[in-house]
Design an enzyme around this catalytic site. Structure first.
Site, PDB file in Angstrom:
ATOM      1  N   GLU A  18       0.831  -1.210   0.000  1.00  0.00           N
ATOM      2  CA  GLU A  18       0.000   0.000   0.000  1.00  0.00           C
ATOM      3  C   GLU A  18       0.865   1.259   0.000  1.00  0.00           C
ATOM      4  O   GLU A  18       0.604   2.198  -0.763  1.00  0.00           O
ATOM      5  CB  GLU A  18      -0.925   0.016   1.226  1.00  0.00           C
ATOM      6  CG  GLU A  18      -1.980  -1.085   1.244  1.00  0.00           C
ATOM      7  CD  GLU A  18      -3.000  -0.998   0.107  1.00  0.00           C
ATOM      8  OE1 GLU A  18      -3.071   0.039  -0.570  1.00  0.00           O
ATOM      9  OE2 GLU A  18      -3.721  -1.981  -0.101  1.00  0.00           O
ATOM     10  N   ASN A  48       1.326   3.927  -3.144  1.00  0.00           N
ATOM     11  CA  ASN A  48       1.014   5.354  -3.015  1.00  0.00           C
ATOM     12  C   ASN A  48       2.152   6.227  -3.545  1.00  0.00           C
ATOM     13  O   ASN A  48       1.911   7.231  -4.222  1.00  0.00           O
ATOM     14  CB  ASN A  48       0.730   5.712  -1.556  1.00  0.00           C
ATOM     15  CG  ASN A  48      -0.689   5.333  -1.150  1.00  0.00           C
ATOM     16  OD1 ASN A  48      -1.489   4.949  -1.981  1.00  0.00           O
ATOM     17  ND2 ASN A  48      -0.977   5.449   0.133  1.00  0.00           N
ATOM     18  N   ARG A  75      -8.476   3.477  -7.926  1.00  0.00           N
ATOM     19  CA  ARG A  75      -8.110   3.520  -6.514  1.00  0.00           C
ATOM     20  C   ARG A  75      -9.377   3.306  -5.677  1.00  0.00           C
ATOM     21  O   ARG A  75     -10.491   3.525  -6.151  1.00  0.00           O
ATOM     22  CB  ARG A  75      -7.475   4.871  -6.129  1.00  0.00           C
ATOM     23  CG  ARG A  75      -6.368   5.353  -7.020  1.00  0.00           C
ATOM     24  CD  ARG A  75      -5.123   4.469  -7.120  1.00  0.00           C
ATOM     25  NE  ARG A  75      -4.845   3.575  -6.048  1.00  0.00           N
ATOM     26  CZ  ARG A  75      -4.453   2.313  -6.234  1.00  0.00           C
ATOM     27  NH1 ARG A  75      -4.334   1.808  -7.423  1.00  0.00           N
ATOM     28  NH2 ARG A  75      -4.191   1.559  -5.214  1.00  0.00           N
TER      29      ARG A  75
HETATM   30  N1  LIG Z   1       3.036   9.255  -1.138  1.00  0.00           N
HETATM   31  C1  LIG Z   1       2.007  10.055  -1.414  1.00  0.00           C
HETATM   32  N2  LIG Z   1       2.191  11.225  -2.075  1.00  0.00           N
HETATM   33  C2  LIG Z   1       1.146  12.065  -2.345  1.00  0.00           C
HETATM   34  N3  LIG Z   1      -0.137  11.809  -1.979  1.00  0.00           N
HETATM   35  C3  LIG Z   1      -0.390  10.670  -1.308  1.00  0.00           C
HETATM   36  C4  LIG Z   1       0.652   9.746  -0.982  1.00  0.00           C
HETATM   37  N4  LIG Z   1       0.097   8.702  -0.301  1.00  0.00           N
HETATM   38  C5  LIG Z   1      -1.211   8.984  -0.212  1.00  0.00           C
HETATM   39  N5  LIG Z   1      -1.517  10.149  -0.811  1.00  0.00           N
HETATM   40  C6  LIG Z   1      -2.852  10.778  -0.856  1.00  0.00           C
HETATM   41  O1  LIG Z   1      -3.707  10.135   0.095  1.00  0.00           O
HETATM   42  C7  LIG Z   1      -4.870   9.614  -0.549  1.00  0.00           C
HETATM   43  C8  LIG Z   1      -5.349   8.352   0.153  1.00  0.00           C
HETATM   44  O2  LIG Z   1      -4.410   7.287   0.011  1.00  0.00           O
HETATM   45  P1  LIG Z   1      -4.924   5.788   0.164  1.00  0.00           P
HETATM   46  O3  LIG Z   1      -5.638   5.653   1.465  1.00  0.00           O
HETATM   47  O4  LIG Z   1      -3.767   4.871  -0.072  1.00  0.00           O
HETATM   48  O5  LIG Z   1      -6.009   5.612  -0.992  1.00  0.00           O
HETATM   49  P2  LIG Z   1      -5.799   5.530  -2.602  1.00  0.00           P
HETATM   50  O6  LIG Z   1      -4.366   5.213  -2.874  1.00  0.00           O
HETATM   51  O7  LIG Z   1      -6.713   4.431  -3.016  1.00  0.00           O
HETATM   52  O8  LIG Z   1      -6.206   6.870  -3.149  1.00  0.00           O
HETATM   53  C9  LIG Z   1      -4.449   9.437  -1.989  1.00  0.00           C
HETATM   54  O9  LIG Z   1      -5.552   9.443  -2.874  1.00  0.00           O
HETATM   55  C10 LIG Z   1      -3.536  10.644  -2.205  1.00  0.00           C
HETATM   56  O10 LIG Z   1      -4.278  11.821  -2.417  1.00  0.00           O
HETATM   57 MG   LIG Z   2      -3.246   3.855  -1.884  1.00  0.00          MG
END
Ligand SMILES: Nc1ncnc2c1ncn2[C@@H]1O[C@H](COP(=O)(O)OP(=O)(O)O)[C@@H](O)[C@H]1O
Ligand SMILES: [Mg+2]
Lengths: 101, 147
Positions: free
Chosen positions: B48, B52, B106
């Protein structure tokens, strides 16, 4: 990423296999969408017994299949869920939206 | 906290590296003699965090992702995933279940899964600078296991 389709009188079973992560999810979604569109099942069963790993990218794959089945007026259930995938689906509360067996 | 063992892996934000990162984390954790379920938890959480960094941190270019694995006192595994990407403007909102800035592909459940599969999750981020996600999990000592 292999998917296998088998038709029954009352619907179809599609078996997903391998690792369902973001890397493979897009191809799997496309294959699944084509398989549903060409079989048009009233009842679709997704068999996950061959899934060796799944993360939240797999949730999006299942949700896409659910939406497609809803548009067709059909139903979806997910069966033979390996423990790791089961724990991902449970942590995300997917059982509230999709029948998990 | 002092690390008993540590390794750092740097790779590019190509999606093929998601499986590579899972394998690295599982191999490093092997010295803790985890159960198969614990290995599955470790692989899921790191998948996960790395996804990301690959999907969100560098939306339209390849960037560098750093995975630091540490073995801490008390049989704890620490996994840190760091990127130098776009950053997260509102971390609390990002951690909310179902929140996503991503496409249909996502689910917005990544952070929720990391939280439920690990004992602790810390997110630091600065817009324009990057994001660091640090997770810890204690691996139960098994009776009879030589360490
Ligand atoms: N490493 C990262 N850099 C930039 N934004 C991030 C990062 N990790 C997470 N995010 C932000 O947090 C949100 C939620 O992440 P997550 O819970 O993993 O759901 P998803 O990946 O399905 O969107 C993402 O949609 C993004 O906007
Ligand atoms: Mg994610």
């Amino acid at each position: 990423m292999p998917i296998t389709v088998s038709r029954q009188p009352e619907g179809a079973t599609i078996a997903l296999a391998g690792e369902i992560d973001h890397h493979g999810a897009r191809a799997m979604m496309a294959q699944l969408e084509d398989a549903i569109a060409s079989t048009l099942p009233l009842r679709l069963t997704l068999d996950l017994s061959g899934v060796t790993f799944m993360d939240s990218s797999g949730i999006a794959v299942l949700m896409r299949a659910l939406r497609q089945m809803q548009q067709l007026g059909g139903s979806l259930r997910v069966t033979a869920i390996p423990l790791q995938a089961r724990r991902v689906l449970d942590a995300a509360g997917v059982g509230r939206l999709i029948t998990l067996e | 906290m002092k690390a008993i063992d540590q390794t750092t892996i740097v790779f590019s934000s190509r999606s093929a590296n998601e499986g590579f990162a899972r394998a690295c984390a599982a191999c490093f954790a092997a010295q803790l003699d985890p159960t198969l379920d614990e290995v599955a938890d470790i692989k899921t959480a790191v998948s996960e965090a790395v996804t990301n960094a690959i999907v969100h941190a560098y939306p339209d270019r390849l960037g560098r992702v750093t995975l630091r694995l540490r073995l801490l006192e008390g049989n704890q595994l620490e996994m840190q995933v760091k990127d130098a990407g776009v950053g997260i403007p509102d971390i609390e909102q990002a951690r909310t279940p179902l929140f996503t800035t991503g496409s249909e592909e996502r689910s917005g459940m990544g952070f929720t899964i990391m939280e439920s599969f690990m004992d602790a999750l810390k997110v630091r981020s600065e817009p324009g600078k990057g994001t660091t996600v640090t997770m810890r999990k204690r691996i139960a000592r098994r009776a009879g296991g030589a360490r």
